[in-house]
Structure formats: structure tokens, C-alpha cells
Design a protein around this motif. Structure first.
Motif, PDB file in Angstrom:
ATOM      1  N   GLU A 195       0.832  -1.192   0.000  1.00 12.33           N
ATOM      2  CA  GLU A 195       0.000   0.000   0.000  1.00 12.33           C
ATOM      3  C   GLU A 195       0.867   1.243   0.000  1.00 12.33           C
ATOM      4  O   GLU A 195       1.776   1.382   0.817  1.00 12.33           O
ATOM      5  N   LEU A 196       0.557   2.139  -0.911  1.00 13.74           N
ATOM      6  CA  LEU A 196       1.187   3.454  -0.875  1.00 13.74           C
ATOM      7  C   LEU A 196       0.623   4.231   0.304  1.00 13.74           C
ATOM      8  O   LEU A 196      -0.593   4.393   0.422  1.00 13.74           O
ATOM      9  N   VAL A 197       1.493   4.699   1.157  1.00 11.02           N
ATOM     10  CA  VAL A 197       1.085   5.436   2.344  1.00 11.02           C
ATOM     11  C   VAL A 197       1.141   6.932   2.105  1.00 11.02           C
ATOM     12  O   VAL A 197       0.180   7.662   2.372  1.00 11.02           O
ATOM     13  N   ALA A 198       2.268   7.404   1.623  1.00 12.09           N
ATOM     14  CA  ALA A 198       2.464   8.832   1.441  1.00 12.09           C
ATOM     15  C   ALA A 198       3.558   9.070   0.425  1.00 12.09           C
ATOM     16  O   ALA A 198       4.443   8.233   0.227  1.00 12.09           O
ATOM     17  N   ARG A 199       3.503  10.222  -0.191  1.00 12.54           N
ATOM     18  CA  ARG A 199       4.457  10.591  -1.221  1.00 12.54           C
ATOM     19  C   ARG A 199       4.699  12.086  -1.129  1.00 12.54           C
ATOM     20  O   ARG A 199       3.775  12.850  -0.843  1.00 12.54           O
ATOM     21  N   ILE A 200       5.924  12.489  -1.373  1.00 15.99           N
ATOM     22  CA  ILE A 200       6.248  13.902  -1.439  1.00 15.99           C
ATOM     23  C   ILE A 200       7.162  14.116  -2.629  1.00 15.99           C
ATOM     24  O   ILE A 200       8.144  13.410  -2.821  1.00 15.99           O
ATOM     25  N   THR A 201       6.828  15.098  -3.435  1.00 16.13           N
ATOM     26  CA  THR A 201       7.596  15.362  -4.638  1.00 16.13           C
ATOM     27  C   THR A 201       8.805  16.225  -4.328  1.00 16.13           C
ATOM     28  O   THR A 201       8.966  16.760  -3.229  1.00 16.13           O
ATOM     29  N   SER A 202       9.654  16.367  -5.325  1.00 16.47           N
ATOM     30  CA  SER A 202      10.804  17.241  -5.172  1.00 16.47           C
ATOM     31  C   SER A 202      10.378  18.677  -4.886  1.00 16.47           C
ATOM     32  O   SER A 202      11.133  19.429  -4.265  1.00 16.47           O
ATOM     33  N   GLY A 203       9.189  19.042  -5.325  1.00 15.28           N
ATOM     34  CA  GLY A 203       8.671  20.370  -5.084  1.00 15.28           C
ATOM     35  C   GLY A 203       7.881  20.526  -3.805  1.00 15.28           C
ATOM     36  O   GLY A 203       7.422  21.629  -3.498  1.00 15.28           O
ATOM     37  N   GLY A 204       7.699  19.437  -3.058  1.00 16.64           N
ATOM     38  CA  GLY A 204       7.023  19.509  -1.778  1.00 16.64           C
ATOM     39  C   GLY A 204       5.553  19.156  -1.792  1.00 16.64           C
ATOM     40  O   GLY A 204       4.893  19.229  -0.749  1.00 16.64           O
ATOM     41  N   THR A 205       5.011  18.782  -2.936  1.00 17.84           N
ATOM     42  CA  THR A 205       3.623  18.355  -3.000  1.00 17.84           C
ATOM     43  C   THR A 205       3.465  16.988  -2.356  1.00 17.84           C
ATOM     44  O   THR A 205       4.267  16.088  -2.603  1.00 17.84           O
ATOM     45  N   THR A 206       2.439  16.817  -1.540  1.00 23.60           N
ATOM     46  CA  THR A 206       2.232  15.567  -0.811  1.00 23.60           C
ATOM     47  C   THR A 206       0.970  14.861  -1.268  1.00 23.60           C
ATOM     48  O   THR A 206       0.010  15.482  -1.717  1.00 23.60           O
ATOM     49  N   ASN A 207       0.991  13.545  -1.125  1.00 23.99           N
ATOM     50  CA  ASN A 207      -0.160  12.691  -1.391  1.00 23.99           C
ATOM     51  C   ASN A 207      -0.232  11.651  -0.294  1.00 23.99           C
ATOM     52  O   ASN A 207       0.800  11.163   0.178  1.00 23.99           O
ATOM     53  N   TYR A 208      -1.466  11.296   0.092  1.00 22.96           N
ATOM     54  CA  TYR A 208      -1.671  10.333   1.155  1.00 22.96           C
ATOM     55  C   TYR A 208      -2.738   9.328   0.777  1.00 22.96           C
ATOM     56  O   TYR A 208      -3.701   9.651   0.075  1.00 22.96           O
ATOM     57  N   ALA A 209      -2.562   8.109   1.269  1.00 26.10           N
ATOM     58  CA  ALA A 209      -3.628   7.135   1.164  1.00 26.10           C
ATOM     59  C   ALA A 209      -4.810   7.588   2.010  1.00 26.10           C
ATOM     60  O   ALA A 209      -4.636   8.204   3.068  1.00 26.10           O
ATOM     61  N   ASP A 210      -6.008   7.281   1.546  1.00 27.77           N
ATOM     62  CA  ASP A 210      -7.191   7.654   2.310  1.00 27.77           C
ATOM     63  C   ASP A 210      -7.159   7.091   3.726  1.00 27.77           C
ATOM     64  O   ASP A 210      -7.656   7.716   4.668  1.00 27.77           O
ATOM     65  N   SER A 211      -6.564   5.932   3.886  1.00 25.44           N
ATOM     66  CA  SER A 211      -6.551   5.275   5.177  1.00 25.44           C
ATOM     67  C   SER A 211      -5.713   6.005   6.221  1.00 25.44           C
ATOM     68  O   SER A 211      -5.892   5.777   7.417  1.00 25.44           O
ATOM     69  N   VAL A 212      -4.806   6.860   5.780  1.00 23.86           N
ATOM     70  CA  VAL A 212      -3.926   7.557   6.719  1.00 23.86           C
ATOM     71  C   VAL A 212      -4.089   9.066   6.668  1.00 23.86           C
ATOM     72  O   VAL A 212      -3.489   9.774   7.498  1.00 23.86           O
ATOM     73  N   LYS A 213      -4.862   9.565   5.751  1.00 29.27           N
ATOM     74  CA  LYS A 213      -5.029  11.001   5.593  1.00 29.27           C
ATOM     75  C   LYS A 213      -5.557  11.620   6.882  1.00 29.27           C
ATOM     76  O   LYS A 213      -6.514  11.127   7.474  1.00 29.27           O
ATOM     77  N   GLY A 214      -4.920  12.685   7.300  1.00 31.67           N
ATOM     78  CA  GLY A 214      -5.294  13.346   8.533  1.00 31.67           C
ATOM     79  C   GLY A 214      -4.575  12.828   9.750  1.00 31.67           C
ATOM     80  O   GLY A 214      -4.619  13.471  10.806  1.00 31.67           O
TER      81      GLY A 214
END
Length: 116
Positions: free
Chosen positions: A46-65
Motif C-alpha cells: 500500500e502506498l502510504v504517502a508521497r512527497i515530490t521534489s517540489g514539496g507536494t504531498t499525497n496520502y492514502a485515504d486510510s492515513v489522511k489526517g
């Protein structure tokens, strides 16, 4: 070549918090998108979280917040702050680096166990 080493995994009670870290060496760290996957026995990765070189973040719904990913490029570090941990968060957590637009390199992982 980039090498990744995860640390900080531990046993924590439900509702507790933990920060795990990923130390990178080699490569131009600041240029990479990085993130965290996790995998528990019998479950899909499962992808949990991601951060780009520019600082943009993404989160799995299960861990968001509850989880926050961050990076310190000068230290070549990636962090995952985990709050309100639940038993379902129990897994081996792996940090990764994206190459050619997708996760391509992983560390050895660190075990997070949420249990009473």
C-alpha cells in the motif's frame, strides 16, 4: 546510486504516535520524488504517502489526517509522522525513491507494530 535506510519502527499502543525516518545516500536527493509504502502479511503493498521534489504531498485515504510526510533535503532525510495509530497500521514500512516516474528503489524497511 541512491541507498535508503529506514529507522524508528517500534511497538506502540493504539492511539499513540511514532515518527519513522529514512536516510538517503548518494544521488541528488533533492531532485527525487520520495515516499513510503507499507506491507503487512497477507496484504497488498500500500502506498502510504508521497512527497515530490517540489514539496507536494499525497496520502492514502486510510492515513489522511493522521500521517504527515516531510523531507529535509539538506540532511537527505524523509520522515513519516504517524499519529492516532491503529492496529491496522501494523506493517513493515519502506521508503522509496521514484525513478523514471515510479517507485524504483526501496530500503530494507522498519517494522511498526500497533498493539496493546
Amino acid at each position: 546510486q541512491v541507498q535508503l535506510v529506514e529507522t524508528g519502527g517500534d511497538l506502540v499502543q493504539p492511539g499513540g504516535s511514532l515518527r519513522i525516518s529514512c536516510a538517503a545516500s548518494g544521488g541528488i536527493f533533492s531532485a527525487y520524488n520520495v515516499g513510503w509504502h507499507r506491507q503487512a502479511p497477507g496484504k497488498e503493498r500500500e502506498l502510504v504517502a508521497r512527497i515530490t521534489s517540489g514539496g507536494t504531498t499525497n496520502y492514502a485515504d486510510s492515513v489522511k489526517g493522521r500521517f504527515t510526510i516531510s523531507r529535509e533535503n539538506a540532511k537527505k532525510m524523509v520522515y513519516l509522522q504517524m499519529n492516532s495509530l491503529q492496529p491496522e497500521d501494523t506493517a513493515t514500512y519502506y521508503c522509496y525513491v521514484e525513478l523514471f516516474g515510479r517507485p524504483s528503489l526501496w530500503g530494507q524497511g522498519t517494522q511498526v507494530t500497533v498493539s496493546t
